[in-house]
Design a protein around this motif. Structure first.
Motif, mmCIF file in Angstrom:
data_model
loop_
_atom_site.group_PDB
_atom_site.id
_atom_site.type_symbol
_atom_site.label_atom_id
_atom_site.label_comp_id
_atom_site.label_asym_id
_atom_site.label_seq_id
_atom_site.Cartn_x
_atom_site.Cartn_y
_atom_site.Cartn_z
ATOM 1 N N GLY A 2 -6.690 -11.129 -6.652
ATOM 2 C CA GLY A 2 -7.258 -9.604 -6.869
ATOM 3 C C GLY A 2 -7.573 -9.641 -7.861
ATOM 4 N N LEU A 3 -7.791 -9.663 -8.953
ATOM 5 C CA LEU A 3 -8.559 -9.942 -10.543
ATOM 6 C C LEU A 3 -9.968 -10.712 -10.543
ATOM 7 N N GLU A 4 -9.387 -11.657 -10.191
ATOM 8 C CA GLU A 4 -10.764 -12.639 -9.536
ATOM 9 C C GLU A 4 -12.165 -11.834 -8.459
ATOM 10 N N ALA A 5 -11.147 -11.163 -7.842
ATOM 11 C CA ALA A 5 -12.258 -10.859 -6.592
ATOM 12 C C ALA A 5 -12.284 -9.280 -7.150
ATOM 13 N N LEU A 6 -12.226 -8.709 -8.030
ATOM 14 C CA LEU A 6 -12.615 -7.226 -8.474
ATOM 15 C C LEU A 6 -13.685 -8.096 -9.302
ATOM 16 N N ARG A 7 -13.961 -9.134 -10.107
ATOM 17 C CA ARG A 7 -14.847 -9.459 -11.148
ATOM 18 C C ARG A 7 -16.072 -9.916 -9.529
ATOM 19 N N VAL A 8 -15.605 -10.547 -9.065
ATOM 20 C CA VAL A 8 -16.580 -10.883 -7.964
ATOM 21 C C VAL A 8 -17.157 -9.040 -7.617
ATOM 22 N N MET B 173 -4.137 -3.004 -8.759
ATOM 23 C CA MET B 173 -4.340 -1.475 -8.632
ATOM 24 C C MET B 173 -5.353 -1.144 -10.195
ATOM 25 N N GLU B 174 -4.504 -0.805 -11.249
ATOM 26 C CA GLU B 174 -4.440 -0.782 -12.638
ATOM 27 C C GLU B 174 -5.819 -1.322 -12.678
ATOM 28 N N ALA B 175 -6.345 -2.639 -12.719
ATOM 29 C CA ALA B 175 -7.069 -2.865 -12.974
ATOM 30 C C ALA B 175 -8.243 -2.529 -11.955
ATOM 31 N N ALA B 176 -8.239 -2.185 -10.935
ATOM 32 C CA ALA B 176 -9.467 -1.875 -9.926
ATOM 33 C C ALA B 176 -10.272 0.064 -9.781
ATOM 34 N N GLY B 177 -8.793 0.605 -10.949
ATOM 35 C CA GLY B 177 -9.388 2.094 -11.026
ATOM 36 C C GLY B 177 -10.341 2.393 -10.008
ATOM 37 N N ASP B 178 -11.218 3.166 -9.767
ATOM 38 C CA ASP B 178 -11.849 3.780 -9.100
ATOM 39 C C ASP B 178 -12.893 3.334 -8.222
#
Length: 302
Positions: free
Chosen positions: A155-161, A190-195
């Motif tokens: 999940g966190l790597e997906a946000l980086r991409v 979720m917190e890392a994703a934010g908006d």
């Protein structure tokens, strides 16, 4: 926030044009247009012509049901260049169909191959180099799910991409039944994703990592497989208190552009009752989170 039905369980019992009325009869005000053999099938160019797009939109209007999002699944990150180019051509038609339907949200998957992650990553950005100008010009939002067996599953790597695209028109999908493939608890992602978190799919699953990895057994051992389910809420191991709390902390439930979709695929034989159950479970989940968080929860406008 829009609550939508994923009509996949009904694709073989109802025609495409019957789905809007079905969603309304089940109590839903919105549906998510998922891959359908007569419209946008899995891994194929769309089959819908302009006439069918107009008819489907008219059926939605007649039923009083909105289309919350369109969901294509295409090999736009595939390491095979022929497949990738075909997917980009299909994506262009998907975007046009979405605009013609009057929809602003496209949910999708990263696709690609985990055993060829670097090549798939490069293919993804190559595809987006061509598609992103169209996406931004048309004003649609493309929201991406790190699906199990995609080139990015964490999940966190997906946000980086996603952040690497540097576009306000691209965001994140959180699928509750993929929780145990994300590598982190739901509230952390979720917190890392934010908006960036603008679409969630709600269904349950079992935690395949329990019992030191032996909850599911494949033979021979070590097969490169991914397992998960799309069960109704409460039938698996997802911590839905944490899931809904995370959404309410973000104010997801207060956003007009946010979409929460029921996506249960495991009980087709009782799909109507399950869909009604899911609608209530989603409403209760949000209400429960608001009650638990008290002053932390944003004030409700409903």
């Amino acid at each position: 926030m829009k609550i939508a039905l994923d009509p996949t369980p009904f694709h073989h019992s109802h025609s495409l044009l019957e789905l809007p009325r079905l969603a309304a009869d089940l109590g839903f005000e919105h549906l998510q247009l998922t891959p359908h053999r007569d419209f946008i099938p899995f891994f194929r160019h769309p089959r819908a012509d302009d006439a069918l797009v107009k008819r489907f939109r008219a059926e939605c209007d007649a039923a009083g049901v909105g289309i919350a999002s369109v969901l294509p699944v295409l090999r736009w990150s595939g390491p095979d260049e022929v497949d990738r180019e075909a997917a980009v051509r299909a994506w262009k038609r998907v975007i046009q169909i979405t605009v013609d339907l009057g929809v602003q949200v496209i949910g999708t998957e990263f696709s690609g191959r985990p055993e060829a992650a670097e090549r798939s990553d490069a293919a993804f950005y190559r595809s987006m180099e061509e598609l992103l100008p169209i996406i931004e010009r048309e004003g649609v939002r493309v929201l991406i799910d790190p699906h199990p067996d995609d080139f990015v599953e964490d999940g966190l790597e997906a946000l980086r991409v996603i952040r690497g695209l540097n576009s306000p028109n691209v965001g994140f999908v959180y699928v509750a039944s993929h929780t145990f493939h994300h590598g982190h608890p739901a509230e952390v992602v979720m917190e890392a994703a934010g908006d960036l978190l603008q679409l969630v799919h709600v269904s349950d699953t079992f935690d395949h990592t329990r019992s030191h990895g032996l909850r599911y057994i494949t033979n021979p051992p070590g097969n490169a497989v991914r397992v998960h389910s799309h069960l109704k809420v409460g039938d698996g191991d997802v911590d839905f208190d944490a899931f809904f709390d995370g959404l309410v902390r973000l104010g997801f439930d207060q956003r007009e552009d946010a979409v929460m979709c029921s996506s249960v695929f495991a009980e087709d034989e009782d799909a109507e009752a399950v869909s009604r159950y899911q609608l209530q479970a989603l409403r209760d989940g949000v209400a429960g989170a608001r009650a638990r968080l008290g002053a932390e929860a944003p004030a409700t406008s409903s």
